[in-house]
Design an enzyme around this catalytic site. Sequence first.
Site, PDB file in Angstrom:
ATOM      1  N   CYS A  86      -2.486   0.767  -0.595  1.00 55.37           N
ATOM      2  CA  CYS A  86      -3.780   1.021   0.025  1.00 55.37           C
ATOM      3  C   CYS A  86      -4.845   1.292  -1.050  1.00 55.37           C
ATOM      4  CB  CYS A  86      -3.669   2.152   1.049  1.00 55.37           C
ATOM      5  SG  CYS A  86      -5.034   2.212   2.235  1.00 55.37           S
ATOM      6  N   HIS A 195       1.469   0.984   4.312  1.00 56.15           N
ATOM      7  CA  HIS A 195       2.030   2.171   3.669  1.00 56.15           C
ATOM      8  C   HIS A 195       3.548   2.247   3.801  1.00 56.15           C
ATOM      9  CE1 HIS A 195      -1.680   4.559   2.779  1.00 56.15           C
ATOM     10  NE2 HIS A 195      -2.183   3.709   3.655  1.00 56.15           N
ATOM     11  N   GLU A 197       5.554   4.125   2.227  1.00 56.87           N
ATOM     12  CA  GLU A 197       6.021   5.515   2.120  1.00 56.87           C
ATOM     13  C   GLU A 197       6.016   6.229   3.459  1.00 56.87           C
ATOM     14  OE1 GLU A 197       1.564   6.032   1.761  1.00 56.87           O
ATOM     15  OE2 GLU A 197       3.085   4.486   1.459  1.00 56.87           O
TER      16      GLU A 197
END
Length: 235
Positions: A86, A195, A197
């Site tokens: 991002c 994302h 994560e």
Amino acid sequence: MTRIGVVTFPGSLDDRDALRAVRLAGAEPVALWHDDADLHGVDAVVLPGGFSYGDYLRCGAIARFSAAMGSIVDAARAGLPVLGICNGFQILCEAHLLPGALTRNQHLHFRNRDQVLRVEHTGTAWTNGYAQGQEILIPVKNGEGCYVADPRTLDELEAEGRVVFRYVGGNPNGSQRDIAGVRNAAGNVVGLMPHPEHAIEALTGPSVDGLGMFTSVLAHLGAPAAATAGAPDGR
């Protein structure tokens, strides 16, 4: 143990999540500070999401001049694996480690949703654990995630297999050619808007598909992943 650094800039939001993903994958997470040029001997680096330096001027435009990024640019050109997520992707583009730019979402709205991606290229430090064409479910959350480049650059990225991820089932931000992530020519630097994560545990979901990016870099570096980690299931 393999050590993976995560840089914190003023305005970073997802650095703690990235550090957790590194740990769950089986590596030692190392917190790096934006104003410290010393990378402390890490084997790879993650640039996390957020709003570095408040996203003043342009997203990532100030962060690229930080002391840490000066060292990361040199190390990446020497082969250090670097993943930009991002805002991290925006920083990589501003630092000219990746081509193109991330601009305001075409519809001018912030988008936060679970997004299907297709893995277009597995020959990178961060995607070798996936199958070519595998579809994975990864959250996306951005207001300036529209990937743009001139037609010649886009054609070169396509021809050289440098489009790593592509949006499937709808484009959340208007990115050209549905591009969600790209790599450098060597394949050690990857940037993507979604994302990974936030997709590392079944409890918090929406999948564990993002963990494969962190276990992939361990495989690239010749290090074992955690016993509980592994290549994510396709979706």
